[in-house]
Scaffold this motif. Structure first.
Motif, short mmCIF file in Angstrom:
data_model
loop_
_atom_site.label_atom_id
_atom_site.label_comp_id
_atom_site.label_asym_id
_atom_site.label_seq_id
_atom_site.Cartn_x
_atom_site.Cartn_y
_atom_site.Cartn_z
N ALA A 57 70.89 36.17 30.68
CA ALA A 57 71.90 35.25 30.99
C ALA A 57 72.69 35.64 32.04
O ALA A 57 73.18 34.82 32.75
CB ALA A 57 72.60 35.30 29.48
N VAL A 58 73.11 37.00 32.16
CA VAL A 58 73.95 37.21 33.28
C VAL A 58 73.41 37.16 34.60
O VAL A 58 73.87 36.74 35.52
CB VAL A 58 74.56 38.76 32.86
CG1 VAL A 58 75.42 39.35 34.08
CG2 VAL A 58 75.38 38.63 31.66
N ALA A 75 70.18 33.43 34.29
CA ALA A 75 70.51 32.12 33.81
C ALA A 75 71.94 31.53 34.50
O ALA A 75 71.96 30.45 34.90
CB ALA A 75 70.87 31.99 32.35
N VAL A 76 72.78 32.57 34.74
CA VAL A 76 74.01 32.00 35.51
C VAL A 76 73.94 31.50 37.01
O VAL A 76 74.47 30.50 37.22
CB VAL A 76 75.19 33.24 35.18
CG1 VAL A 76 76.25 32.82 36.33
CG2 VAL A 76 75.71 33.33 33.92
N LEU A 134 70.86 38.96 26.73
CA LEU A 134 72.02 39.06 27.37
C LEU A 134 71.98 39.29 28.90
O LEU A 134 72.66 38.77 29.87
CB LEU A 134 72.80 40.13 26.88
CG LEU A 134 74.16 40.33 27.04
CD1 LEU A 134 75.34 39.05 26.93
CD2 LEU A 134 74.84 41.24 26.12
N SER A 150 79.60 28.44 26.05
CA SER A 150 80.38 29.07 27.03
C SER A 150 80.54 28.49 28.31
O SER A 150 81.48 28.16 28.96
CB SER A 150 80.25 30.57 27.21
OG SER A 150 80.53 31.27 25.99
N LEU A 151 79.43 28.08 28.59
CA LEU A 151 79.27 27.24 30.44
C LEU A 151 80.01 26.00 29.68
O LEU A 151 80.76 25.75 30.93
CB LEU A 151 78.02 27.21 30.55
CG LEU A 151 76.88 28.36 31.01
CD1 LEU A 151 75.71 27.81 31.56
CD2 LEU A 151 77.84 29.02 32.32
N ILE A 171 72.52 34.69 21.20
CA ILE A 171 73.05 34.97 22.57
C ILE A 171 73.01 33.55 23.34
O ILE A 171 73.84 33.38 24.10
CB ILE A 171 72.24 36.04 23.15
CG1 ILE A 171 72.47 37.51 22.40
CG2 ILE A 171 72.67 36.21 24.62
CD1 ILE A 171 71.36 38.41 23.07
N TRP A 172 71.73 32.99 23.47
CA TRP A 172 71.78 31.93 24.27
C TRP A 172 72.56 30.71 23.83
O TRP A 172 73.21 29.94 24.71
CB TRP A 172 69.98 31.17 24.33
CG TRP A 172 69.14 32.10 25.18
CD1 TRP A 172 68.35 33.00 24.73
CD2 TRP A 172 69.37 32.35 26.64
NE1 TRP A 172 67.91 33.62 25.74
CE2 TRP A 172 68.54 33.45 26.92
CE3 TRP A 172 70.38 31.79 27.39
CZ2 TRP A 172 68.37 33.66 28.15
CZ3 TRP A 172 70.38 32.11 28.89
CH2 TRP A 172 69.08 32.83 29.15
N HIS A 173 72.78 30.35 22.49
CA HIS A 173 73.88 29.46 21.96
C HIS A 173 75.04 29.79 22.67
O HIS A 173 75.93 28.69 22.88
CB HIS A 173 73.78 29.17 20.60
CG HIS A 173 74.74 28.18 19.79
ND1 HIS A 173 74.39 26.75 20.20
CD2 HIS A 173 75.74 28.33 19.33
CE1 HIS A 173 75.31 26.12 19.56
NE2 HIS A 173 76.19 27.11 19.22
N TYR A 220 76.09 31.44 24.97
CA TYR A 220 75.90 31.18 26.40
C TYR A 220 76.06 29.98 27.00
O TYR A 220 77.09 29.53 27.71
CB TYR A 220 74.64 31.96 27.25
CG TYR A 220 74.25 31.57 28.43
CD1 TYR A 220 74.95 32.11 29.66
CD2 TYR A 220 73.49 30.46 28.62
CE1 TYR A 220 74.61 31.56 30.85
CE2 TYR A 220 72.95 29.98 29.84
CZ TYR A 220 73.59 30.34 31.22
OH TYR A 220 73.46 30.19 32.14
N THR A 221 75.18 28.89 26.18
CA THR A 221 75.44 27.44 26.63
C THR A 221 76.82 26.95 26.28
O THR A 221 77.28 26.41 27.08
CB THR A 221 74.30 26.89 26.21
OG1 THR A 221 74.31 27.00 24.61
CG2 THR A 221 72.91 27.27 26.70
#
Length: 284
Positions: A155-156, A159-160, A152, A68-69, A61-63, A65-66
């Motif tokens: 992240a939403v 983290a965002v 997840l 995607s950013l 999930i974190w991979h 996420y990063t």
């Protein structure tokens, strides 16, 4: 960057599990020396297993996420440079400033976690995911993993927003993440160790245990992960008495014992129907 980089995910898993193993084991030592409750060895084994699963899913999930950013070109909107006002020519003082900066960042990050946590208790779909964690009755520094969906949600909701803030000092995010990682295990450990007056800033196990309590009077209290400040400011803080050690878990929802139960806890309709019939209200 590839969407999926197996090597990076493997590195994330190894480094994350090392931190969990170190911090959880330190807290387990406190549980053995200053116990509040004695729990079964099986619960510790179950906790290790669930953390391995949780971190493995989190690595993916974190991979994503990063990556995607980076692909979306998300840039910070605000820069905070602690070096401009927390700096000294003395190396030892600078280490102290780095820790202080890390604490400040952890407190800022916990503002977002506090409101995410409240949403998890208020929104039915989010609650079902989060209830996996609240169902744990043998709550210890090892046996405290959240559902695999938690990264997840993090992240939403956390983290965002934090991705929009850039902290100039390179050591600050590392210190903050380390403090938070240790706090996760300390606040869930079954030990009578407490932080004394420091608990009015930093959460400890006795404060957070109230959040996991089965008692109705404790419901909707002590949402903070790292700090107690946001609970104090938003009037959700409950300060337990010296002899107050609440029983934890969900009255009509036993904690998941198998891997299948751990994954499927939020989606098991029979489990949730039984809980509704047994209590008439949503626990938590």
């Amino acid at each position: 960057m590839h969407v999926l980089d197996v090597n990076q995910m493997a590195q994330f898993f190894v480094s994350s599990f090392k931190l969990v193993a170190i911090f959880a084991t330190v807290c387990v030592a406190l549980e053995l020396i200053f116990p509040a409750y004695r729990y079964s060895f099986a619960s510790y084994v179950r906790g290790v297993r669930n953390w391995i699963i949780r971190i493995g899913c989190g690595a993916l999930i974190w991979h994503v996420y990063t990556a995607s950013l980076e692909r979306l070109g998300v840039k910070p909107l605000l820069t905070v440079n602690f070096g401009t006002f927390l700096h000294s020519d003395n190396a030892i003082v600078n280490v102290g400033f780095a820790v202080l900066s890390g604490v400040l960042v952890a407190i800022v990050g916990d503002f977002f976690r506090y409101w995410m946590h409240r949403a998890q208790h208020a929104v039915p779909f989010l609650w079902r995911m989060h209830a996996t964690h609240h169902s744990i009755r043998e709550l210890t520094a090892w046996n405290c993993a959240h559902h695999v969906s938690e990264p997840l949600i993090d992240a939403v909701f956390v983290a965002v927003p934090l991705a929009l803030i850039h902290f100039e000092s390179g050591a600050v995010p590392t210190v903050a993440l380390t403090l938070i990682a240790f706090q996760v295990h300390l606040t869930h450990s079954s030990t009578r160790i407490n932080l004394g007056l420091l608990r009015y800033i930093v959460s400890d196990g006795k404060f957070h245990r109230i959040h996991h309590s089965m008692e109705v009077r404790h419901r909707g209290r002590n949402f903070g992960t790292f700090t107690t400040l946001w609970d104090t400011i938003f009037r959700t803080a409950y300060w337990p008495k010296k002899s107050e050690w609440a029983e934890v878990g969900l009255r009509n929802q036993p904690e998941p014992l198998t891997v299948r139960d751990y994954f499927m806890f939020p989606f098991d309709q029979r489990r949730w129907c039984r809980a509704k019939v047994g209590s008439g209200v949503r626990e938590g």
